[in-house]
Design a protein around this motif. Structure first.
Motif, PDB file in Angstrom:
ATOM      1  N   SER A  83       4.336   1.263  -2.484  1.00 55.90           N
ATOM      2  CA  SER A  83       5.852   1.429  -2.857  1.00 55.90           C
ATOM      3  C   SER A  83       6.002   2.909  -3.705  1.00 55.90           C
ATOM      4  O   SER A  83       7.104   3.302  -3.338  1.00 55.90           O
ATOM      5  N   LEU A  90      11.382   9.037  -0.344  1.00 57.49           N
ATOM      6  CA  LEU A  90      12.534   8.771  -0.307  1.00 57.49           C
ATOM      7  C   LEU A  90      13.305   9.767  -1.263  1.00 57.49           C
ATOM      8  O   LEU A  90      14.213  10.399  -0.773  1.00 57.49           O
ATOM      9  N   VAL A 202      10.790   3.838   6.275  1.00 56.59           N
ATOM     10  CA  VAL A 202      11.638   2.829   5.792  1.00 56.59           C
ATOM     11  C   VAL A 202      11.309   1.616   6.509  1.00 56.59           C
ATOM     12  O   VAL A 202      11.218   0.446   6.335  1.00 56.59           O
ATOM     13  N   THR A 206       8.926  -1.758   5.645  1.00 54.68           N
ATOM     14  CA  THR A 206       9.498  -3.025   5.524  1.00 54.68           C
ATOM     15  C   THR A 206       8.680  -3.844   6.709  1.00 54.68           C
ATOM     16  O   THR A 206       8.213  -5.079   6.165  1.00 54.68           O
ATOM     17  N   LEU A 210       5.752  -5.062   3.800  1.00 60.47           N
ATOM     18  CA  LEU A 210       6.353  -6.159   3.103  1.00 60.47           C
ATOM     19  C   LEU A 210       6.604  -7.559   3.539  1.00 60.47           C
ATOM     20  O   LEU A 210       6.558  -8.598   2.942  1.00 60.47           O
ATOM     21  N   ILE A 211       6.864  -7.435   5.049  1.00 59.44           N
ATOM     22  CA  ILE A 211       6.881  -8.782   5.539  1.00 59.44           C
ATOM     23  C   ILE A 211       5.637  -9.557   5.920  1.00 59.44           C
ATOM     24  O   ILE A 211       4.992  -8.712   6.687  1.00 59.44           O
TER      25      ILE A 211
ATOM     26  N   LEU B  35      19.848   3.932  -2.619  1.00 62.70           N
ATOM     27  CA  LEU B  35      18.659   3.638  -1.885  1.00 62.70           C
ATOM     28  C   LEU B  35      17.467   3.194  -2.952  1.00 62.70           C
ATOM     29  O   LEU B  35      16.493   2.195  -2.275  1.00 62.70           O
ATOM     30  N   VAL B  36      17.419   3.838  -3.819  1.00 60.75           N
ATOM     31  CA  VAL B  36      16.325   3.254  -4.845  1.00 60.75           C
ATOM     32  C   VAL B  36      16.634   1.995  -5.216  1.00 60.75           C
ATOM     33  O   VAL B  36      15.332   1.079  -5.152  1.00 60.75           O
ATOM     34  N   THR B  39      15.215  -0.154  -2.564  1.00 61.20           N
ATOM     35  CA  THR B  39      13.952  -0.111  -2.601  1.00 61.20           C
ATOM     36  C   THR B  39      13.440  -1.217  -3.547  1.00 61.20           C
ATOM     37  O   THR B  39      12.251  -1.842  -3.313  1.00 61.20           O
ATOM     38  N   GLU B  42      13.760  -4.713  -2.590  1.00 58.31           N
ATOM     39  CA  GLU B  42      12.689  -4.929  -1.155  1.00 58.31           C
ATOM     40  C   GLU B  42      11.499  -4.978  -2.031  1.00 58.31           C
ATOM     41  O   GLU B  42      10.517  -6.109  -1.649  1.00 58.31           O
ATOM     42  N   VAL B  43      10.785  -4.204  -2.668  1.00 61.84           N
ATOM     43  CA  VAL B  43       9.432  -4.372  -3.370  1.00 61.84           C
ATOM     44  C   VAL B  43       9.269  -5.523  -4.200  1.00 61.84           C
ATOM     45  O   VAL B  43       8.328  -6.249  -4.282  1.00 61.84           O
ATOM     46  N   THR B  45      10.330  -8.494  -3.814  1.00 61.60           N
ATOM     47  CA  THR B  45      10.143  -9.789  -2.927  1.00 61.60           C
ATOM     48  C   THR B  45       8.769 -10.032  -2.789  1.00 61.60           C
ATOM     49  O   THR B  45       8.209 -11.218  -2.513  1.00 61.60           O
ATOM     50  N   TYR B  46       8.041  -9.156  -3.111  1.00 60.52           N
ATOM     51  CA  TYR B  46       6.389  -9.097  -2.883  1.00 60.52           C
ATOM     52  C   TYR B  46       5.895 -10.010  -3.943  1.00 60.52           C
ATOM     53  O   TYR B  46       4.778 -10.835  -3.678  1.00 60.52           O
ATOM     54  N   TRP B  47       6.648 -10.244  -4.903  1.00 66.50           N
ATOM     55  CA  TRP B  47       6.195 -11.050  -6.209  1.00 66.50           C
ATOM     56  C   TRP B  47       6.950 -12.293  -6.449  1.00 66.50           C
ATOM     57  O   TRP B  47       6.645 -13.244  -7.426  1.00 66.50           O
ATOM     58  N   GLU B  57       9.696 -17.057   1.398  1.00 63.00           N
ATOM     59  CA  GLU B  57       9.655 -16.315   2.706  1.00 63.00           C
ATOM     60  C   GLU B  57      10.883 -16.462   3.616  1.00 63.00           C
ATOM     61  O   GLU B  57      11.520 -15.536   4.008  1.00 63.00           O
ATOM     62  N   VAL B  61      12.415 -12.894   3.854  1.00 69.06           N
ATOM     63  CA  VAL B  61      12.185 -12.026   5.168  1.00 69.06           C
ATOM     64  C   VAL B  61      13.675 -11.602   5.792  1.00 69.06           C
ATOM     65  O   VAL B  61      13.732 -10.256   6.232  1.00 69.06           O
ATOM     66  N   LEU B  64      14.809  -8.779   3.784  1.00 69.12           N
ATOM     67  CA  LEU B  64      14.160  -7.359   3.963  1.00 69.12           C
ATOM     68  C   LEU B  64      14.698  -6.907   5.164  1.00 69.12           C
ATOM     69  O   LEU B  64      15.063  -5.647   4.983  1.00 69.12           O
ATOM     70  N   ILE B  65      15.130  -7.742   6.121  1.00 67.97           N
ATOM     71  CA  ILE B  65      15.608  -6.934   7.417  1.00 67.97           C
ATOM     72  C   ILE B  65      16.679  -6.293   7.184  1.00 67.97           C
ATOM     73  O   ILE B  65      17.297  -5.118   7.364  1.00 67.97           O
ATOM     74  N   MET B  68      16.629  -3.382   5.007  1.00 66.20           N
ATOM     75  CA  MET B  68      16.050  -2.337   5.862  1.00 66.20           C
ATOM     76  C   MET B  68      16.983  -1.330   6.722  1.00 66.20           C
ATOM     77  O   MET B  68      17.207  -0.462   6.718  1.00 66.20           O
ATOM     78  N   VAL B 129      -8.611 -16.605   7.547  1.00 61.63           N
ATOM     79  CA  VAL B 129      -8.970 -15.400   6.829  1.00 61.63           C
ATOM     80  C   VAL B 129      -9.947 -15.867   5.633  1.00 61.63           C
ATOM     81  O   VAL B 129      -9.780 -16.703   4.728  1.00 61.63           O
TER      82      VAL B 129
END
Lengths: 212, 144
Positions: A83, A90, A202, A206, A210-211, B35-36, B39, B42-43, B45-47, B57, B61, B64-65, B68, B129
């Motif tokens: 990130s 960016l 970008v 993603t 990220l996905i 944009l920041v 971002t 977006e990030v 969503t990881y947590w 999810e 998902v 996120l799309i 993006m 895994v």
């Protein structure tokens, strides 16, 4: 020959074009048109690489005849670190547009400053990518460990090469500006390439990182 | 050393280029902060799974799309000046982009990427895994 070329340039110089047009059939400079065409074709390259990774990402080491580690490379991703490098890239897009605007204003000093800043941020991004790759290899995930790793390294590696080429072009533009006059469109064309590299990241960030 | 820079308005080859169109520095900063913000969202969503203690999810998902795509258009339209430039450049770029999307959606469909058809190569569920053992890691490094 040089005299002929000078004569030709003189003749061109006498021709007046209306604002916002070029001496081409499209009214757009050949350099800019070529860059856009190249970028359009590059979409296909990265589309192929992203698709390949998507197909293989969840199937490491399961393809008959292709032995490999069953560990998915995505299990090793360091999202906070990536990130940060994404943010750096960016930010480099911002410094790039500031360079273009400085050029339009005719401020060569600021143009150079922003171009060097963009190249520096690009260099930082590359450093981050090298660090990430090194960490993966240290974890035992090399280029040929399994197909998901191969697809990942190929995709991000190609992107890294694009960034490296961009950094070289940026620094070359700065160097050229000390030797001869740099026109605004040259900086803008370099900027197009740089922003495209950012756009591709970008998508990669993603879809790949990220996905789940 | 050149201390001034040609704006190119008088150039016979590129007259009038870099004129008055395109965002100002201030507008670029505004776009950048948007944009920041995207971002950061977006990030985050990881947590989400850990923070909300639920499977996020199905929401994350699609979000996120969408984010993006928004980022893509902001950079392409404003930073790359597509919004302000000649239509032919937009057509060239979108032609390449749409061709790529079409070709690779077809390719992914041909590989049964969207559904599990039971094909060993592409559609079996991924294997469980397990963390790499020292032997595996060492072997993989030596082999790869």
């Amino acid at each position: 020959m040089a005299e002929v070329a000078d004569l030709a340039n003189d003749e061109i110089a006498d021709v007046e074009f209306p604002d916002d047009t070029h001496a081409t059939s499209t009214g757009i400079s050949n350099e800019k048109l070529a860059m856009w065409t190249y970028l359009a074709s590059d979409c296909l390259l990265f589309g192929g690489l992203i698709s390949t990774y998507l197909i293989y990402k969840n199937r490491p080491g399961t393809i008959p005849g292709l032995a490999g580690s069953p560990v998915k490379i995505s299990s090793l991703f360091n999202i906070p670190f990536t990130s940060m490098t994404s943010f750096i890239l960016l930010m480099s897009s911002l410094t790039m547009v500031l360079a273009v605007n400085s050029t339009i204003r005719g401020d060569i000093q600021r143009t150079r400053l922003w171009l060097v800043a963009t190249a520096t941020l690009g260099g930082l991004f590359l450093g981050g990518q090298v660090y990430e790759f090194t960490e993966f290899v240290r974890e035992g995930m090399g280029f040929t460990t399994n197909v998901s790793a191969s697809a990942f390294f190929t995709l991000t590696g190609f992107h890294g090469v694009h960034v490296l080429v961009g950094v070289i072009i940026l620094l070359s533009t700065v160097a050229i500006s000390f030797k001869k006059k740099v026109v605004a469109e040259q900086v803008e064309t370099v900027g197009l390439y740089w922003h495209f590299v950012d756009i591709v990241w970008v998508i990669i960030f993603t879809i790949i990182y990220l996905i789940p | 050393m050149s201390s001034t820079l040609d704006v190119d308005n008088d150039s016979p080859a590129h007259p009038g280029e870099h004129h008055d169109h395109g965002p100002s520095d201030k507008q670029y900063f505004t776009i950048f902060w948007v944009l920041v913000a995207i971002t950061v969202l977006e990030v985050s969503t990881y947590w989400w799974d850990d923070i909300l203690n639920a499977d996020t999810e199905p929401v994350a998902v699609p979000l996120l799309i969408v984010l993006m795509v928004v980022k893509f258009f902001l950079v392409a339209l404003y930073f790359m000046h597509l919004k302000f430039d000649r239509p032919i450049l937009r057509r060239i770029f979108w032609a390449g982009m749409l061709t790529a999307i079409f070709v690779y959606v077809v390719a992914l469909s041909a590989m049964n990427f969207w559904q599990d058809s039971g094909t060993v190569q592409f559609n079996d569920p991924p294997p469980a895994v397990s963390p790499p053992t020292t032997a595996e890691v060492g072997g993989a490094t030596a082999g790869g």
